[in-house]
Enzyme design. Structure first.
Site, short mmCIF file in Angstrom:
data_model
loop_
_atom_site.label_atom_id
_atom_site.label_comp_id
_atom_site.label_asym_id
_atom_site.label_seq_id
_atom_site.Cartn_x
_atom_site.Cartn_y
_atom_site.Cartn_z
N SER A 163 14.62 68.98 37.58
CA SER A 163 13.83 67.82 37.17
C SER A 163 12.80 68.11 36.09
O SER A 163 12.34 67.19 35.41
CB SER A 163 13.12 67.20 38.37
OG SER A 163 12.08 68.04 38.83
N LYS A 195 5.66 67.78 38.94
CA LYS A 195 5.93 66.81 37.89
C LYS A 195 4.82 66.91 36.84
O LYS A 195 3.82 67.59 37.02
CB LYS A 195 5.96 65.38 38.44
CG LYS A 195 6.98 65.11 39.53
CD LYS A 195 8.40 65.17 39.04
CE LYS A 195 9.38 64.89 40.17
NZ LYS A 195 10.76 65.28 39.81
#
Length: 235
Positions: free
Chosen positions: A84, A125
């Protein structure tokens, strides 16, 4: 982490004997008394057995305590299990997270953070919007905007060939919360995918563990993780 996406104290040396201190001359033995044998030196007390082992154990214990304090309050290591955050972070990369970063200052746009994710697991993230920001996808050129300012993500950290977002969103980030996205937008279950969770996909700053500032493994990929320049234009 991710979705189905871490001075030696100097110690004084052992106390020396008093060989260098002048001593009173010994009296001559009385007639008939046995004279002392040996080379004339005073007998020294034998070192206690096990003192070396005890000292070693104290060093080890001290090191363990320091390591636990550092891990608990300052630094922590995490490995990357998913794609990701490619290509900034690859699968099986290791990063160091500063756990004091946001106790000394605010979370900033562009930071890479580790936090308790939407599923309760440690997740990593990039911060796109902070409390009070208006984040939106997308403008006429298909760029994400923050407070009306477009982000030039493709030139800095976005995964090659990936669009800034294939999902549209228009969110005002509440105070004390964050809008977070992975760098590989085609393979990241981030704020966009949790927009109906009751918080519009945002995450509380209280759930942030710390800021990832160093990629240290593998050795050929050692690098500091800095904030991209594109965020400096956002007001």
């Amino acid at each position: 982490m991710g979705e189905s996406d871490e001075s030696r104290l100097g110690t004084a040396g052992p106390v020396g004997s008093a060989d260098g201190v002048p001593q009173e001359p010994a009296e001559s033995p009385a007639a008939g008394e046995d004279e002392p044998t040996g080379d004339g030196k005073e007998d020294r007390p034998a070192k206690k057995k096990g003192s070396g082992l005890l000292e070693t154990l104290m060093y080890v214990l001290g090191g363990v305590v320091v390591a636990l304090l550092v891990h608990t309050f300052l630094l922590q290591s995490f490995y990357i299990p998913s794609e990701s955050m490619q290509n900034t972070l690859l699968v099986n990369d290791y990063v160091v997270v500063n756990k004091l970063a946001y106790k000394l200052g605010p979370v900033e746009r562009g930071d890479i953070v580790v936090f308790k994710g939407w599923d309760g697991e440690d997740t990593i993230k990039r911060v796109i919007g902070v409390g009070g920001d208006h984040v939106k996808c997308c403008d006429a050129k298909r760029r994400i905007t923050v407070n009306g300012t477009p982000l030039d993500e493709e030139g800095e950290y976005l995964y090659p060939g990936a669009k800034p977002s294939d999902r549209e969103f228009d969110v005002k980030v509440p105070k004390g919360r964050l809008w977070l996205m992975g760098d590989h937008r085609n393979d990241s279950a981030d704020s966009r995918y949790n927009i109906n969770d009751g918080h519009e996909g945002t995450v509380s700053e209280d759930d942030v563990i710390g800021r990832a500032f160093l990629r240290y493994w593998p050795l050929n990929r050692i690098s500091l993780l800095s904030r991209p320049k594109t965020f400096s234009a956002v007001q």
